[in-house]
Design an enzyme around this catalytic site. Structure first.
Site, PDB file in Angstrom:
ATOM      1  N   ASP A  43      10.451   7.159  -4.036  1.00 52.80           N
ATOM      2  CA  ASP A  43      11.689   7.940  -4.186  1.00 52.80           C
ATOM      3  C   ASP A  43      12.857   7.101  -4.693  1.00 52.80           C
ATOM      4  O   ASP A  43      14.015   7.446  -4.469  1.00 52.80           O
ATOM      5  CB  ASP A  43      12.087   8.605  -2.850  1.00 52.80           C
ATOM      6  CG  ASP A  43      10.927   9.331  -2.197  1.00 52.80           C
ATOM      7  OD1 ASP A  43      10.292  10.147  -2.886  1.00 52.80           O
ATOM      8  OD2 ASP A  43      10.647   9.075  -1.015  1.00 52.80           O
ATOM      9  N   GLY A  45      13.696   6.550  -7.824  1.00 54.31           N
ATOM     10  CA  GLY A  45      14.234   7.002  -9.113  1.00 54.31           C
ATOM     11  C   GLY A  45      13.461   6.436 -10.287  1.00 54.31           C
ATOM     12  O   GLY A  45      14.026   6.223 -11.359  1.00 54.31           O
ATOM     13  N   ASN A  68       0.583  13.814  -5.283  1.00 50.19           N
ATOM     14  CA  ASN A  68       1.433  13.389  -4.162  1.00 50.19           C
ATOM     15  C   ASN A  68       2.670  12.650  -4.671  1.00 50.19           C
ATOM     16  O   ASN A  68       3.546  12.295  -3.900  1.00 50.19           O
ATOM     17  CB  ASN A  68       0.664  12.491  -3.194  1.00 50.19           C
ATOM     18  CG  ASN A  68       0.110  11.227  -3.857  1.00 50.19           C
ATOM     19  OD1 ASN A  68      -0.082  11.181  -5.062  1.00 50.19           O
ATOM     20  ND2 ASN A  68      -0.155  10.212  -3.063  1.00 50.19           N
ATOM     21  N   HIS A  71       8.449  12.920  -9.418  1.00 49.09           N
ATOM     22  CA  HIS A  71       9.497  12.328 -10.240  1.00 49.09           C
ATOM     23  C   HIS A  71      10.388  13.433 -10.790  1.00 49.09           C
ATOM     24  O   HIS A  71       9.894  14.404 -11.369  1.00 49.09           O
ATOM     25  CB  HIS A  71       8.899  11.529 -11.409  1.00 49.09           C
ATOM     26  CG  HIS A  71       8.108  10.338 -10.981  1.00 49.09           C
ATOM     27  ND1 HIS A  71       7.194   9.710 -11.796  1.00 49.09           N
ATOM     28  CD2 HIS A  71       8.088   9.662  -9.810  1.00 49.09           C
ATOM     29  CE1 HIS A  71       6.651   8.690 -11.150  1.00 49.09           C
ATOM     30  NE2 HIS A  71       7.177   8.653  -9.954  1.00 49.09           N
ATOM     31  N   LYS A 175     -14.255   9.019  -3.130  1.00 57.07           N
ATOM     32  CA  LYS A 175     -14.457   8.064  -4.227  1.00 57.07           C
ATOM     33  C   LYS A 175     -15.055   6.767  -3.694  1.00 57.07           C
ATOM     34  O   LYS A 175     -16.037   6.243  -4.243  1.00 57.07           O
ATOM     35  CB  LYS A 175     -13.114   7.797  -4.915  1.00 57.07           C
ATOM     36  CG  LYS A 175     -13.159   6.797  -6.056  1.00 57.07           C
ATOM     37  CD  LYS A 175     -11.788   6.663  -6.701  1.00 57.07           C
ATOM     38  CE  LYS A 175     -11.794   5.613  -7.805  1.00 57.07           C
ATOM     39  NZ  LYS A 175     -10.493   5.532  -8.497  1.00 57.07           N
ATOM     40  N   THR A 334       7.317  16.836  -0.984  1.00 56.14           N
ATOM     41  CA  THR A 334       7.116  17.360   0.368  1.00 56.14           C
ATOM     42  C   THR A 334       8.216  18.289   0.849  1.00 56.14           C
ATOM     43  O   THR A 334       8.002  19.101   1.745  1.00 56.14           O
ATOM     44  CB  THR A 334       7.035  16.198   1.377  1.00 56.14           C
ATOM     45  OG1 THR A 334       8.293  15.496   1.368  1.00 56.14           O
ATOM     46  CG2 THR A 334       5.906  15.248   1.019  1.00 56.14           C
TER      47      THR A 334
END
EC number: 6.3.4.4
Length: 458
Positions: A43, A45, A68, A71, A175, A334
């Site tokens: 978060d 930027g 998840n 931007h 995976k 979120t």
């Protein structure tokens, strides 16, 4: 290499050695990639920095994570939210590449792309996807049953980690367990893909009886993506090799998440499921380290994190509330409020040790405009002793006592400032203090949401 041939003919062993050395410096390495990485808990930027660099880039890549990531980029007063697509795709001249390290939720990918198309940005002809990228298997199963996701993820023991609940962790788990399904599987023999899908779905149903799956219906929906995907999919390793060793190109890599969320180096277990430090660029795109060029770390002028886990510089007081309110600190993915605290240079220095930042972008400086004084975390104490490292253990990290330096604020609105010289003297001193403490230059300073509010220093 002609250098080797000449030396073999004329100069013997010494000449051959010199010729080989000259090969390494004669452009054999190829194009270098510029990497943008988060230096805190995300978060920071990064999207704004990528948007700035993408204006003259030829190619922008995502190397890890999935939807998840979040931007936000503002261009010409239009706000774009990106989760899977590289945010640099806003530039209509850019080729966007989603590498093998990314897990792809197909419905989310097309949904996001169409939403941005409605805002005037075309994309389909400029998006390339690695055939080795994993399909969000759990996410695919759950695509049209969103009401089951929180319950299932809770059963999977992920809800209490403060994750985005997007199913990213289970996909990376599959995976690692070598039971995942990849884009190349979907585009190959669909009958074989269907059998594997059903087998995996049955495994999930046996583990989580409450999970409802219409296997034939889900497969039918996945099949609808095949024709749309085919023109975009390439052998990712070969595609990346040609990009690195073809004509001169400006290649940008957009990291998702951040250093303190890295599966190996973050505040484990409250981390993401991928390597969001510089090593993830090589493994997530299939490229050698010698092609990594500039590595830019993005740092918020204070510190935030979403979810639970140790946060030494957190301010559970009016300062934290002020930063949260002024900074509009709510997660893009979120929707959760972010926890806020002072800038923690111990944490940034640790991120620099791992990533080797060549320069920093310092964002949201304007949020500090109203403060009469600003604290900066410069050292950690544990049991009364200064420690020289960033603790790996969560219990130790919870005991950390942050040592602060107090710097004078500037009490001036900086949101309209467009050059470093226009910044108030104390704001300039704040920048210098960060540079001196970390030994890394600040290349950009953010004082607002728009592209124009990023001040470039060099």
């Amino acid at each position: 290499c002609s250098g080797v041939r000449v030396s073999e003919e004329h100069c013997g062993a010494a000449g051959r050695a010199e010729g080989r050395r000259s090969c390494q410096t004669a452009g054999i390495v190829g194009n270098k990639v510029t990497v943008v990485l988060g230096a805190q808990w995300g978060d920071e930027g990064k999207g704004k920095v990528v948007d700035l660099l993408a204006q003259d880039a030829d190619m922008v890549c995502r190397c890890q994570g999935g939807n998840n990531a979040g931007h936000t980029v503002v261009v010409d007063s239009v706000e774009y939210d990106f989760h899977l697509l590289p945010s640099g795709i806003i530039n209509p001249k850019v080729t966007a590449f989603i590498g093998n390290g990314v897990v792809i939720h197909l419905p989310g990918l097309f949904e996001e792309a169409e939403k941005n198309m409605r805002k005037g940005k075309g994309w389909e002809n400029r998006l390339i996807i690695s055939d080795r990228a994993h399909i969000g298997r759990l996410m695919a199963l759950m695509t049209y049953k969103h009401h089951h996701i929180p319950k299932l993820l809770s059963q999977l023991q992920t809800a209490k980690l403060g994750t985005t609940k997007k199913g990213i962790g289970p996909v990376y788990s599959a995976k690692a367990a070598r039971s995942g399904l990849r884009i190349c599987d979907l585009l190959a023999d669909f009958q074989e893909f269907s059998e594997r899908f059903k087998h995996l779905a049955s495994q999930y149903k046996s583990m989580y009886p409450s999970l409802e799956i219409d296997m034939d219906g889900e497969l039918e929906k996945l099949k609808t993506y095949v024709d749309r995907l085919k023109p975009m999919v390439r052998d990712g390793v070969f595609f990346m090799y040609k990009a690195l060793h073809g004509s001169s190109k400006k290649i940008l890599v957009e990291g998702a998440n951040a250093a303190l969320l890295d599966i190996d180096f973050g505040t484990y277990p409250f981390v993401t499921s991928s390597n969001c430090t510089v090593g993830g660029v090589c493994t997530g795109l299939g490229m050698p380290p010698q092609n990594v060029g500039e590595v830019y770390g993005v740092v918020k002028a204070y510190t935030t994190r979403v979810g639970i886990g140790a946060f030494p510089a957190e301010q559970n007081n009016e300062i934290g509330e002020l930063l949260q309110t002024r900074g509009k600190e709510v997660g893009v993915t979120t929707g959760r409020k972010r926890r806020c605290g002072w800038l923690d240079l111990v944490l940034i220095k640790y991120a620099h040790m791992i990533n080797g930042f060549t320069a920093l972008a310092l964002t949201k400086l304007d949020i500090l405009d109203v403060l009469p004084e600003i604290k900066v975390g410069v050292a950690y104490k544990v049991d009364g002793e200064i420690i020289q490292h960033f603790p790996a253990n969560q219990e130790v990290l919870h005991k950390v006592e942050v040592q602060y330096e107090t710097l004078p604020g500037w009490k001036t609105d900086t949101s309209a400032v467009r050059t470093f010289e226009e910044l108030p003297e104390n704001a300039q001193k704040y920048i210098f203090y960060i540079e001196d403490h970390l030994g890394v230059p600040v290349k950009w300073i953010g004082v607002g949401k728009s592209r124009e509010s990023m001040i470039q220093l060099f």
